[in-house]
Scaffold this active site. Structure first.
Site, short mmCIF file in Angstrom:
data_model
loop_
_atom_site.label_atom_id
_atom_site.label_comp_id
_atom_site.label_asym_id
_atom_site.label_seq_id
_atom_site.Cartn_x
_atom_site.Cartn_y
_atom_site.Cartn_z
N ASP A 134 3.58 -5.85 2.99
CA ASP A 134 4.72 -6.18 2.14
C ASP A 134 5.58 -7.17 2.87
O ASP A 134 5.08 -8.37 3.48
CB ASP A 134 5.06 -4.95 1.78
CG ASP A 134 6.19 -5.22 0.43
OD1 ASP A 134 5.49 -5.34 -0.62
OD2 ASP A 134 7.29 -5.19 0.70
N ASP A 268 -3.00 -2.17 -6.16
CA ASP A 268 -1.68 -2.46 -6.07
C ASP A 268 -1.03 -3.13 -7.30
O ASP A 268 -1.73 -4.33 -7.57
CB ASP A 268 -1.77 -3.50 -4.74
CG ASP A 268 -0.23 -3.73 -4.10
OD1 ASP A 268 0.72 -3.63 -5.03
OD2 ASP A 268 -0.07 -3.83 -3.05
N GLY A 294 -3.39 2.36 -4.36
CA GLY A 294 -2.34 1.49 -4.69
C GLY A 294 -1.62 0.61 -3.70
O GLY A 294 -2.29 0.32 -2.50
N HIS A 295 -0.33 0.30 -3.55
CA HIS A 295 0.39 -0.27 -2.86
C HIS A 295 0.22 0.39 -1.19
O HIS A 295 0.12 -0.36 -0.29
CB HIS A 295 1.76 -0.70 -3.41
CG HIS A 295 2.71 -1.58 -2.54
ND1 HIS A 295 2.25 -2.95 -2.40
CD2 HIS A 295 3.79 -1.34 -2.12
CE1 HIS A 295 3.37 -3.54 -1.73
NE2 HIS A 295 4.21 -2.63 -1.63
N PHE A 296 0.77 1.51 -1.35
CA PHE A 296 0.87 2.32 -0.30
C PHE A 296 -0.24 3.06 0.27
O PHE A 296 -0.35 4.08 0.17
CB PHE A 296 2.32 3.22 -0.23
CG PHE A 296 3.47 2.62 -0.27
CD1 PHE A 296 4.01 2.23 1.09
CD2 PHE A 296 4.22 2.51 -1.25
CE1 PHE A 296 5.35 1.74 0.91
CE2 PHE A 296 5.44 1.91 -1.32
CZ PHE A 296 6.04 1.45 0.03
#
Length: 318
Positions: A134, A268, A294-296
């Site tokens: 990120d 994500d 997902g993102h994490f």
């Protein structure tokens, strides 16, 4: 009786060295996995960082993203530190590092990278692999451009460097870039709410029971500090400079062809799988691995990602 004593003596001679060696190995393993929580002054800012593993081992620098901190690496560090020297700082404005008022500190990615440059200089890091996630990607890639001789390899976990990697979730932010009015700035305050933080952790995750509640709770605690919303809005505004630098990052990948591993949560909502695949277009030494999350991604797949990273790091130059 003499035969019994002799037999016991022989057993002790045979067994005790093994017990001692095993005890020493267990002690060394435990010490390697021990995480130390440190602070250092960089450009008059207190920078908090986690450190583990032997300082004689190859170094891995872990750079977190929004809205988290080095806490996101709590499960990964013990995996890596068995064989590597691991350092994970909190960026200014995040976690336990200083977060000066946005009117007193320039919250731009150039300045975050400048602070991290001071950090690696003060720690005397001569050679290291870098893990970017990120916001850690534009920060880390600036460091890579400035220190090509120091970089042994790059791990990108949902760390974007291509426009095709940006989802429609960026539309309100891009609108602010095009028209930095107060109205458009205020519209982005939803990004720092607890609902948004919860969403970032849970969107795309098939088993939400794997998401530890202290993650988004801790992140929100720091986001809710007085003045922090303005810090985050300044960084959202400045993110446009990262997109402008994408061509330079891509030039680096083409010219230097660094050993690279992209480990990507393919669900994500902000950084699309196309952004991961694009690395292979510019760098024949890039490997891409997707995980259904997902993102994490570390929250649900740290064991798999950790194993893939260890295998990758074993192939890097020292």
């Amino acid at each position: 009786m003499k035969n019994i004593i002799k037999s016991v003596a022989i057993l002790l001679i045979v067994i005790l060295p093994g017990i001692f060696v095993n005890a020493q190995a267990k002690k060394a393993s435990t010490e390697a996995e021990t995480i130390h929580y440190n602070n250092i002054k960089v450009n008059d800012l207190n920078i908090f960082y986690r450190e583990a593993g032997s300082k004689d081992a190859p170094t891995v620098l872990l750079l977190h993203g929004y809205p988290t901190s080095s806490h996101m690496f709590r499960n990964l560090i013990p995996i890596l530190s068995k064989k590597y020297h691991v350092i994970a700082p909190d960026l200014p404005g995040f976690g336990f590092s200083d977060a000066p008022d946005h009117l007193k500190f320039d919250y731009t990615f150039d300045n975050l990278a400048h602070t991290m440059q001071g950090f690696i200089d003060q720690l005397g890091l001569k050679r290291f692999a870098v893990y970017v996630f990120d916001y850690g990607a534009p920060t880390g890639y600036r460091l890579v451009l400035a220190n090509p001789e120091k970089i042994t390899g790059i791990i990108s976990q949902n760390g974007n460097a291509y426009e095709e990697g940006l989802s429609t979730g960026w539309n309100p932010i891009q609108k602010y870039w095009q028209d930095p009015s107060q109205a458009n700035r205020d519209a982005l305050k939803a990004f720092v709410t607890k609902e948004s933080t919860w969403f970032q952790y849970h969107e795309g995750v098939s088993d939400p029971t794997l998401i530890a509640p202290e993650t988004y709770t801790l992140d929100q605690h720091f986001l809710d500090r007085p003045g922090n919303a303005e810090i985050q809005l300044d960084l959202l505004k400045d993110y446009r400079t990262n997109v402008a630098l994408y061509p330079k990052f891509q030039d680096y990948f083409r010219d230097k062809k660094p050993m690279m591993l992209a480990v990507w949560g393919n669900q994500d909502p902000y950084f699309l799988p196309a952004g991961a695949e694009a690395y292979k277009r510019d760098n024949p030494n890039a490997t891409v691995k997707f995980y259904k999350t997902g993102h994490f991604a570390l929250e649900t797949h740290y064991k798999e990602i950790g194993a893939d990273i260890v295998a990758f790091l074993s192939k890097l130059p020292k």
